[in-house]
Design an enzyme around this catalytic site. Sequence first.
Site, PDB file in Angstrom:
ATOM      1  N   SER A 169       0.808  -1.215   0.000  1.00 32.41           N
ATOM      2  CA  SER A 169       0.000   0.000   0.000  1.00 32.41           C
ATOM      3  C   SER A 169       0.843   1.269   0.000  1.00 32.41           C
ATOM      4  O   SER A 169       1.930   1.316   0.575  1.00 32.41           O
ATOM      5  CB  SER A 169      -0.937   0.021   1.213  1.00 32.41           C
ATOM      6  OG  SER A 169      -1.863  -1.038   1.157  1.00 32.41           O
ATOM      7  N   GLU A 171      -6.726  -5.802   2.851  1.00 32.31           N
ATOM      8  CA  GLU A 171      -6.724  -6.864   1.833  1.00 32.31           C
ATOM      9  C   GLU A 171      -7.958  -6.787   0.934  1.00 32.31           C
ATOM     10  O   GLU A 171      -8.520  -7.804   0.520  1.00 32.31           O
ATOM     11  CB  GLU A 171      -6.587  -8.251   2.478  1.00 32.31           C
ATOM     12  CG  GLU A 171      -5.224  -8.446   3.142  1.00 32.31           C
ATOM     13  CD  GLU A 171      -4.973  -9.875   3.576  1.00 32.31           C
ATOM     14  OE1 GLU A 171      -5.378 -10.797   2.847  1.00 32.31           O
ATOM     15  OE2 GLU A 171      -4.367 -10.061   4.647  1.00 32.31           O
TER      16      GLU A 171
END
Length: 404
Positions: free
Chosen positions: A141, A388
């Site tokens: 990320s 996720e």
Amino acid sequence: MPAFALDTEQLTWCAEVRELGAERLRPLAEAGAPGRVNRELVAALGELGLLARVLGSGVTGPPGSPGTAGSPEPSVAGPVRALDLCLLRESLAYACTEAETALALQGLGAGPLAQAGTERQRDRWLGEVASGRAVAAFALSEPEAGSDAAALTLAATPEGGGDRSGDVGRGGGGWRLDGTKTWISNAPYADVYSVFARTGGGAGARGITAFLVPGDRPGLTGEPLDMLSPHPIGTLRFDGVRVGPEDVLGEVDGGFGVAMRTLNLFRPSVGAFAVGMAQAALDAALGHAARRRAFGGTLRDLQSVSHQLAETATRVEAARLLVYAAAEAYDRGDPDIAKRAAMAKLLATETAQAAVDTAVQIHGAAALQRGHLLEHLYREVRAPRIYEGASEVQRSVIAKELYR
């Protein structure tokens, strides 16, 4: 074997893991400092052989025998089975969410190494992570690339110039990493990171390469974020961090596939984590409803309460079965695993949020007291609906697969 028919050995193993979680791991979790890596807890997970089970391929754990945490298999030397991972995460989540999270983060962080690492990389790091001596992290990320992971911009610039960094890598050169990763679990305290950077031109999934980067690599710094989380989450900054072909995980420009294969394995087990929390909340609510006296009887005598519990129990069981079915589909290599995994994560995490909320409502104010199981679960249950792949992303994946 159908997913809904766990055998006696599996059920016994789940009970043993719950017992280990409550008796061996929870005291270590309670002694840890919030926002820091609990290395004693991670080491205990390694000593019990649980981390070896999560990492699977190429890791041999302590011999297992009936009555030990290593059961039902004597060792883990092949690919990890998604169903085993789900059973493990659900059982740990029921007894000790911190232990479950520590285990999952080790598996996620070293998952790319387990599936795509070279023999030299695995020899250096896989045993260390599986034993709990080294802490791993999954660095995907970025500030502008969360759910849309393919939008990442961490730059891998060829050393010495060149038209295409992938050609440099194949020719034996290296890269310099520059940019930022954020919302990274175990950062900035991990010993090794699976880092995904853009080596090819253009946007999207193509041209992303996975690198294995030690935490002490020059130019790599970071700081913790103050989050609603017992485990550390932080930001990583890459300032000319040098990586070479020996640091590549898998193929140059093939890193997005490495990331997605790792996430496809772990996504159903996020649902298992949620189911474990949901079951713990339901059991707490059942116990409280049976004990708490009100209006001339117990809470469970009130239809408004008993129907809430019946509805919650039904939804938790449905989520559990969907998680198991998705895991078995992954283990069989079914072509629709993306849809099944998304469905499992979506239903399980949304169900867990509702189950915990219902349990809090039935308990009343006592459930919000610091240190209460439900106060703890109320904080823990929120994040799985985001990480996720947020619930909205899962719905988009499901819809896309339906239209296919």
